[in-house]
Design a protein around this motif. Structure first.
Motif, PDB file in Angstrom:
ATOM      1  N   ILE A  97       7.081  -3.385  10.633  1.00 27.09           N
ATOM      2  CA  ILE A  97       7.677  -4.397  11.493  1.00 27.09           C
ATOM      3  C   ILE A  97       7.430  -4.042  12.951  1.00 27.09           C
ATOM      4  N   GLY A  98       7.613  -5.047  13.814  1.00 27.72           N
ATOM      5  CA  GLY A  98       7.483  -4.857  15.245  1.00 27.72           C
ATOM      6  C   GLY A  98       8.841  -4.880  15.934  1.00 27.72           C
ATOM      7  N   PRO A  99       8.833  -4.996  17.256  1.00 25.04           N
ATOM      8  CA  PRO A  99      10.102  -5.009  18.002  1.00 25.04           C
ATOM      9  C   PRO A  99      11.050  -6.124  17.566  1.00 25.04           C
ATOM     10  N   ALA A 100      10.507  -7.275  17.164  1.00 23.87           N
ATOM     11  CA  ALA A 100      11.366  -8.394  16.763  1.00 23.87           C
ATOM     12  C   ALA A 100      12.197  -8.036  15.536  1.00 23.87           C
ATOM     13  N   GLY A 101      11.591  -7.354  14.569  1.00 24.25           N
ATOM     14  CA  GLY A 101      12.325  -6.940  13.381  1.00 24.25           C
ATOM     15  C   GLY A 101      13.381  -5.904  13.697  1.00 24.25           C
TER      16      GLY A 101
ATOM     17  N   LEU B 211       7.040 -15.607  24.421  1.00 23.27           N
ATOM     18  CA  LEU B 211       7.059 -14.824  23.177  1.00 23.27           C
ATOM     19  C   LEU B 211       7.726 -13.480  23.378  1.00 23.27           C
ATOM     20  N   HIS B 212       7.410 -12.811  24.468  1.00 26.05           N
ATOM     21  CA  HIS B 212       8.000 -11.496  24.734  1.00 26.05           C
ATOM     22  C   HIS B 212       9.499 -11.612  24.990  1.00 26.05           C
ATOM     23  N   HIS B 213       9.915 -12.661  25.691  1.00 22.61           N
ATOM     24  CA  HIS B 213      11.346 -12.880  25.878  1.00 22.61           C
ATOM     25  C   HIS B 213      12.035 -13.097  24.531  1.00 22.61           C
ATOM     26  N   LEU B 214      11.392 -13.873  23.667  1.00 23.92           N
ATOM     27  CA  LEU B 214      11.967 -14.182  22.363  1.00 23.92           C
ATOM     28  C   LEU B 214      12.112 -12.927  21.508  1.00 23.92           C
ATOM     29  N   ALA B 215      11.059 -12.135  21.435  1.00 18.92           N
ATOM     30  CA  ALA B 215      11.089 -10.936  20.591  1.00 18.92           C
ATOM     31  C   ALA B 215      12.064  -9.892  21.105  1.00 18.92           C
TER      32      ALA B 215
ATOM     33  N   LEU C 188      -1.689 -15.876  19.013  1.00 19.36           N
ATOM     34  CA  LEU C 188      -1.463 -15.297  17.694  1.00 19.36           C
ATOM     35  C   LEU C 188      -1.488 -13.773  17.741  1.00 19.36           C
ATOM     36  N   ASP C 189      -2.368 -13.216  18.555  1.00 16.34           N
ATOM     37  CA  ASP C 189      -2.443 -11.758  18.675  1.00 16.34           C
ATOM     38  C   ASP C 189      -1.141 -11.187  19.230  1.00 16.34           C
ATOM     39  N   GLU C 190      -0.572 -11.831  20.229  1.00 18.42           N
ATOM     40  CA  GLU C 190       0.707 -11.373  20.780  1.00 18.42           C
ATOM     41  C   GLU C 190       1.822 -11.509  19.742  1.00 18.42           C
ATOM     42  N   THR C 191       1.792 -12.603  19.002  1.00 18.59           N
ATOM     43  CA  THR C 191       2.810 -12.820  17.970  1.00 18.59           C
ATOM     44  C   THR C 191       2.738 -11.735  16.911  1.00 18.59           C
ATOM     45  N   GLU C 192       1.510 -11.386  16.501  1.00 18.16           N
ATOM     46  CA  GLU C 192       1.310 -10.319  15.515  1.00 18.16           C
ATOM     47  C   GLU C 192       1.905  -9.010  16.010  1.00 18.16           C
ATOM     48  N   LYS C 193       1.611  -8.642  17.226  1.00 14.25           N
ATOM     49  CA  LYS C 193       2.061  -7.356  17.753  1.00 14.25           C
ATOM     50  C   LYS C 193       3.586  -7.273  17.800  1.00 14.25           C
ATOM     51  N   LEU C 194       4.212  -8.373  18.146  1.00 15.80           N
ATOM     52  CA  LEU C 194       5.661  -8.379  18.286  1.00 15.80           C
ATOM     53  C   LEU C 194       6.374  -8.450  16.941  1.00 15.80           C
TER      54      LEU C 194
END
Length: 594
Positions: free
Chosen positions: A171-175, A399-403, A349-355
């Motif tokens: 998982i990433g930071p969002a998880g 996206l970064h704010h959301l994650a 999509l790449d940013e979404t994957e990382k987060l």
């Protein structure tokens, strides 16, 4: 353990389940009886939750099980490449499933397990490593806050001796933060995407799972198995059955649905746009397709990998990233956001994957933010910056704010679009059907099928296809289609095959495959057991809080215009009411029989 609630006890066959308690570090192998009844995959996950889950406790209760289950045909036949992840969803609070490919199914098979069940919460951020003769829980606190791909590099140290048969889920930071639609990344290009599997891992302080397929399996003797294997292999490689998925992939659907006025654009404010050529499957294939790959055990190769040149490294000509794409990611982070450049879609999509965010829920959530910002429902006070349709830079920042939950607004949005809309306004244009919608604005039956479907997924049944093919508005016929198609897909999800292969595996072929492996009881019981597992899954969903009459279908879906014209709201309401009645009937009948 013997299943009794859903019929007479079935002895003599058992699924081998590894149960790990992260809090104590203890583990045990359960011989979970009743395989002819629960079959495997979706059925096995549901049966395990029925036996060990806590329907009265919340999703983040550490005692709730997180289950990864394969099926009896996993590792034995082509395209039996999926894993069912069963869990109590932090998004809905209900029993849920998410499915993923990659190497995980074969890794579990070669580790000797039909399922892995994880309970408890680790004392520190941890990585669980399992194999046929090993179980380790490693402290990986130093990976806290690290993105999916950076974490993957560190995790390669585990199970090196089984690297070819090893699978990594992380998982990433969002998880870690508990964003309720955080995903779990599987082997870089596959995901347990929907309904918050990543958040469940984060709640258990589980950064990653590594499964080492360090053992082997015996193939059945006799002629039946190799003969049938050859026939199935020939059907998926020697015919055009899987050609669509190999060639352009599901991205082929973009032009088709845009032409049908069924492709959501700019938060479903439109269903077609002449700018489609910039993000069509053909455009991705011509300009950005780097290579294709496949899940372990699949000869098709439907995973399309796009080439993304590093936007911040213009002086490094050969520096690039590999980003997977198909129809749903392009819809959610392309047309839904008004993006018309394929490279911009890959960058997002790449940013979404990382987060570590589910790309569909994240994209639809950002589309709602863009419209809310456009209409003044929210301002930069809430969003911490502009969010505009067609502007990829504003979406990357969002996206970064959301994650990371950098304000109360983004924390609320991390619990779902409707949750945020109920606080800030804009519920009428929230594109949520049980969860943030999939990319098929085909009509009334599909909208009901995703809103009320078991996984709130377009893959629960072919409601989107029914809208395109039905020539009348027969409510009973529509509901019967939804229930029967769900049953057919469920039998495949108990095996567990890729749903792209459902033409290759009709029910009689599944029975033949089971018999060829010596599982004659499972083969004979398949039709009846499939119906029983359909009822069990719905019963668990109801027992964990689902009430179809309370599910909202926001106003935006009544305003949609497709190739057939405006939505018939009366027809949609009638389908919804009839479907609701059938779901209650199924659960009540199953309880009475038990």
């Amino acid at each position: 353990m013997t299943l009794r609630r859903w019929g007479m006890p079935i002895e003599g066959t058992a699924s081998r389940v590894l149960h790990v308690d992260l809090e104590s570090g203890a583990s045990r192998v359960l011989l979970f009886e009743g395989r002819p009844h629960h079959l495997g995959g979706s059925g096995l996950a549901a049966a395990l939750y029925d036996a060990y889950g806590l329907p009265e406790s919340p999703a983040f209760d550490p005692r709730q099980p997180l289950i990864f289950a394969i099926g009896p045909l996993s590792g034995f036949f082509p395209l039996m490449s999926k894993v069912v992840c069963g869990f109590r969803s932090p998004y809905t609070g209900e029993w849920a499933e998410s499915h993923a490919g990659g190497r995980l199914a074969l890794s579990l098979r070669f580790a000797g397990y039909d399922a892995l069940m994880i309970t408890g919460r680790a004392r520190t951020l941890s990585c669980l490593v399992v194999g046929s003769r090993r179980l380790e829980i490693h402290d990986v606190h130093y990976l806290r806050g690290q993105d999916v791909f950076t974490s993957g590099k560190y995790l390669r140290r585990y199970g090196k001796e089984s690297s070819g048969h090893r699978s990594t889920v992380r998982i990433g930071p969002a998880g870690e933060r508990g964003v309720t639609f955080a995903c779990a990344n599987v082997d870089s290009f596959r995901h347990f995407g929907r309904l918050g599997a990543g958040a469940v891992m984060g709640g258990k302080n589980l950064k990653a799972l590594v499964v080492t397929g360090d053992s082997g399996i015996e193939l059945p003797e006799g002629r039946d198995y190799p003969k049938l294997y050859k026939e199935v292999y020939q059907s998926v490689t020697g015919t055009d059955m899987m050609q669509k998925y190999h060639d352009l992939g599901t991205a082929e659907n973009l032009l088709v649905l845009n032409e049908l006025k069924a492709l959501p654009w700019r938060n479903l404010q439109a269903t077609t746009d002449p700018a489609i050529d910039g993000i069509s499957g053909e455009r991705f294939a011509e300009q950005l397709l780097l290579r294709q790959t496949a899940c372990a055990g699949c000869p098709v190769g439907c995973i399309h990998i796009g080439l993304l040149r590093q936007q911040f490294a213009r002086d490094h000509e050969f520096l690039y990233k590999q980003v997977s794409y198909d129809y749903e990611p392009i819809f959610a982070q392309g047309s839904m956001l008004g993006l018309t450049n394929a490279s911009d879609v890959l960058a997002l999509l790449d940013e979404t994957e990382k987060l570590g965010l589910d790309c569909m829920s994240a994209g639809v959530a950002l589309a709602w933010v863009a419209e809310a910002f456009e209409k003044g429902v929210v301002t930069e006070k809430e969003t911490l910056g502009p969010v505009h349709f067609g502007n990829v830079a504003t979406f990357v920042a969002a996206l970064h704010h959301l994650a990371n939950g950098t304000s109360e607004f983004w924390q609320a949005l991390g619990k779902g679009v409707l949750y945020a809309a109920d606080i800030y306004g804009g519920a009428d244009f929230a594109c949520v059907l049980g969860q943030e919608m999939a990319g098929y604005a085909t009509g009334e039956v599909y909208f009901v099928s995703q809103a009320l479907g078991f996984r709130h997924s377009h893959l629960d049944s072919g409601g989107y296809a029914y809208d395109q093919s039905a020539k009348d508005k027969d409510v009973d016929k529509a509901v019967r289609h939804l229930l029967d198609d769900e049953y057919k897909r469920l039998t495949i999800n108990c095996m567990v095959a890729c749903l792209f292969a459902r033409k290759a595996y009709p029910p009689e072929r599944l029975q033949e495959a089971l018999a060829s492996l010596g599982m004659r009881a499972e083969a004979d019981a398949l039709p009846e057991s499939g119906r029983a597992m359909q009822a069990l899954r719905w019963s668990l969903k109801f027992r964990t809080g689902f009430r179809p009459e309370n599910v909202r279908i926001p106003k935006r879906f009544t305003e949609v215009v497709t190739w057939k014209g405006p939505m018939d709201v009366d027809y949609m309401d009638a389908v919804r009411q009839a479907y609701t009645s059938e779901l209650y009937r199924m659960v009540v009948d199953a309880a009475r029989e038990a």
